[in-house]
Design a protein around this motif. Structure first.
Motif, PDB file in Angstrom:
ATOM      1  N   ARG A   1       0.828  -1.197   0.000  1.00 19.59           N
ATOM      2  CA  ARG A   1       0.000   0.000   0.000  1.00 19.59           C
ATOM      3  C   ARG A   1       0.868   1.254   0.000  1.00 19.59           C
ATOM      4  O   ARG A   1       0.598   2.232  -0.690  1.00 19.59           O
TER       5      ARG A   1
ATOM      6  N   HIS B   1       3.872   1.515  -1.208  1.00 17.41           N
ATOM      7  CA  HIS B   1       4.476   1.642  -2.536  1.00 17.41           C
ATOM      8  C   HIS B   1       3.485   2.252  -3.514  1.00 17.41           C
ATOM      9  O   HIS B   1       3.832   3.117  -4.335  1.00 17.41           O
ATOM     10  N   ALA B   2       2.231   1.817  -3.427  1.00 15.10           N
ATOM     11  CA  ALA B   2       1.206   2.341  -4.332  1.00 15.10           C
ATOM     12  C   ALA B   2       0.998   3.829  -4.111  1.00 15.10           C
ATOM     13  O   ALA B   2       0.822   4.607  -5.051  1.00 15.10           O
ATOM     14  N   GLN B   3       1.057   4.251  -2.814  1.00 17.65           N
ATOM     15  CA  GLN B   3       0.870   5.664  -2.515  1.00 17.65           C
ATOM     16  C   GLN B   3       2.049   6.486  -3.030  1.00 17.65           C
ATOM     17  O   GLN B   3       1.894   7.646  -3.382  1.00 17.65           O
TER      18      GLN B   3
ATOM     19  N   ALA C   1       3.863   5.763  -5.704  1.00 16.87           N
ATOM     20  CA  ALA C   1       4.038   5.653  -7.150  1.00 16.87           C
ATOM     21  C   ALA C   1       3.781   6.999  -7.824  1.00 16.87           C
ATOM     22  O   ALA C   1       2.907   7.766  -7.421  1.00 16.87           O
ATOM     23  N   TRP C   2       4.574   7.289  -8.845  1.00 15.88           N
ATOM     24  CA  TRP C   2       4.427   8.542  -9.599  1.00 15.88           C
ATOM     25  C   TRP C   2       4.397   8.213 -11.077  1.00 15.88           C
ATOM     26  O   TRP C   2       5.169   7.363 -11.540  1.00 15.88           O
ATOM     27  N   PRO C   3       3.511   8.868 -11.839  1.00 15.20           N
ATOM     28  CA  PRO C   3       2.491   9.842 -11.403  1.00 15.20           C
ATOM     29  C   PRO C   3       1.238   9.158 -10.889  1.00 15.20           C
ATOM     30  O   PRO C   3       0.865   8.097 -11.387  1.00 15.20           O
ATOM     31  N   SER C   4       0.619   9.787  -9.916  1.00 19.41           N
ATOM     32  CA  SER C   4      -0.588   9.215  -9.333  1.00 19.41           C
ATOM     33  C   SER C   4      -1.847   9.916  -9.815  1.00 19.41           C
ATOM     34  O   SER C   4      -2.949   9.534  -9.444  1.00 19.41           O
ATOM     35  N   ARG C   5      -1.690  10.946 -10.637  1.00 22.67           N
ATOM     36  CA  ARG C   5      -2.839  11.670 -11.206  1.00 22.67           C
ATOM     37  C   ARG C   5      -2.368  12.391 -12.463  1.00 22.67           C
ATOM     38  O   ARG C   5      -1.172  12.388 -12.780  1.00 22.67           O
TER      39      ARG C   5
ATOM     40  N   GLN D   1      -0.529   8.471 -17.382  1.00 18.50           N
ATOM     41  CA  GLN D   1      -1.413   9.558 -16.970  1.00 18.50           C
ATOM     42  C   GLN D   1      -1.498  10.588 -18.090  1.00 18.50           C
ATOM     43  O   GLN D   1      -0.523  10.806 -18.815  1.00 18.50           O
TER      44      GLN D   1
ATOM     45  N   HIS E   1       3.191  17.230  -9.537  1.00 17.31           N
ATOM     46  CA  HIS E   1       2.613  16.893 -10.835  1.00 17.31           C
ATOM     47  C   HIS E   1       2.436  18.124 -11.727  1.00 17.31           C
ATOM     48  O   HIS E   1       1.663  18.106 -12.681  1.00 17.31           O
TER      49      HIS E   1
END
Length: 322
Positions: free
Chosen positions: A20, A22-24, A26-30, A61, A87
């Motif tokens: 979890r 790692h997922a948070q 991660a880039w880009p997330s939006r 993204q 971002h």
């Protein structure tokens, strides 16, 4: 509960938490916001819109291109300099190295507020003359200017623009004196050239191209070090007796100062891959660009050297922003 089962559950919980986290991270997330501090439809904006769809596909993204114009591009620059969301990026142009010398009261420092990522494209400068001007080469143009000092009129896209600074640099290098005629854009200067209102222009190949193609003006030289793919018949200023001379506008990608190295690398990789795509490269050439897609270290050096050169030119020629 048996110890082995407790150990297994604890291990599973630890793995889930790590996954979890790692997922948070991660880039880009939006979606990625790309600020272009110039008008929509211009050369820099067009280059951004050609390249970013492929970059977005690689990064997973979409890119949201946002035009934030004003104050010679510094309004858009300030927007990115203050960004902390990880971002938001800047698609800037030659004004990035000119503004520090001309706009001393900026709310940020161009030298420290951004992380250079890539010199994406160049927009070649060009010297063109009206059809009845008595010069068929750059050498003949310089000879004419020396024979009639202070009488030949040369239009640019505006006072203190890259075209104006390029003209000043060339005139100093050639030892000539001409009359600078500033316009609100290179296209307006080119139209007056076609109508015979001025003798020459020092502007982008993109701006002067239509009147030359229409048979109403002639190119004498371009400002790139090597000949331009879209105009192979036009010699460079460098090869026309002014070795080492270059003067071109450009567009480059920047992040805020605190952009993590891994993000810089990811953006650089995506951009290099996009510009290498044959269809994208062809489209960039069609709109008058010279594709580059440099790496971050090379771009940082390019920006640093260019800023110092522009500062010296502005100071020595006593150029002032309007």
């Amino acid at each position: 509960m048996p110890a082995t089962r407790r150990a297994i559950l604890a291990s599973a919980a630890t793995l889930a938490l790590a996954s979890r986290s790692h997922a948070q991270a991660a880039w880009p997330s939006r979606p990625i916001r790309l600020v272009v501090p110039f008008s929509a439809g211009g050369a820099a904006d067009s280059a951004a819109r050609v390249t970013t769809p492929h970059m977005g596909a690689k990064l997973g993204q979409n890119f949201l291109v946002e035009n934030r114009t004003g104050a010679s591009g510094s309004l858009g620059g300030n927007e990115v300099a203050r960004a902390t969301d990880g971002h938001t990026f800047l698609w800037d142009a030659s004004s990035h190295i000119v503004n520090p010398a001309l706009l001393p009261r900026l709310p940020f420092d161009y030298a420290t507020a951004f992380t250079p990522i890539s010199l994406v494209v160049q927009f070649p400068s060009a010297i063109a003359v009206k059809n009845d001007f008595p010069a068929r080469s750059l050498a003949e143009f310089v000879a004419a200017a020396k024979a009639r000092p202070g009488t030949i009129t040369v239009g640019t896209q505006g006072n203190a623009t890259a075209g104006h600074l390029g003209l000043v640099a060339f005139a100093r290098r050639a030892g000539i004196e001409v009359i600078h005629v500033p316009y609100r854009g290179g296209a307006a200067a080119a139209q007056d050239l076609a109508g015979g209102a001025i003798d020459a222009v020092f502007t982008t190949l993109v701006s002067a191209g239509p009147v030359v193609d229409g048979g109403r003006a002639r190119f004498l030289a371009v400002g790139t070090r090597t000949r331009v793919e879209s105009r192979p018949d036009v010699p460079t200023i460098h090869e026309s007796g002014f070795e080492g001379f270059e003067s071109n506008e450009w567009a480059g990608l920047f992040g805020p100062a605190a952009t993590p190295p891994a993000v810089v690398q990811a953006m650089s990789d995506a951009l290099v891959e996009a510009v290498a795509e044959p269809a994208i490269r062809q489209r960039l050439v069609q709109i008058g660009c010279v594709p580059v897609a440099s790496r971050p270290d090379d771009f940082a050096r390019f920006v640093r050297d260019g800023r110092a050169e522009m500062a010296a030119l502005v100071r020595d020629a006593n150029i002032r922003a309007e």
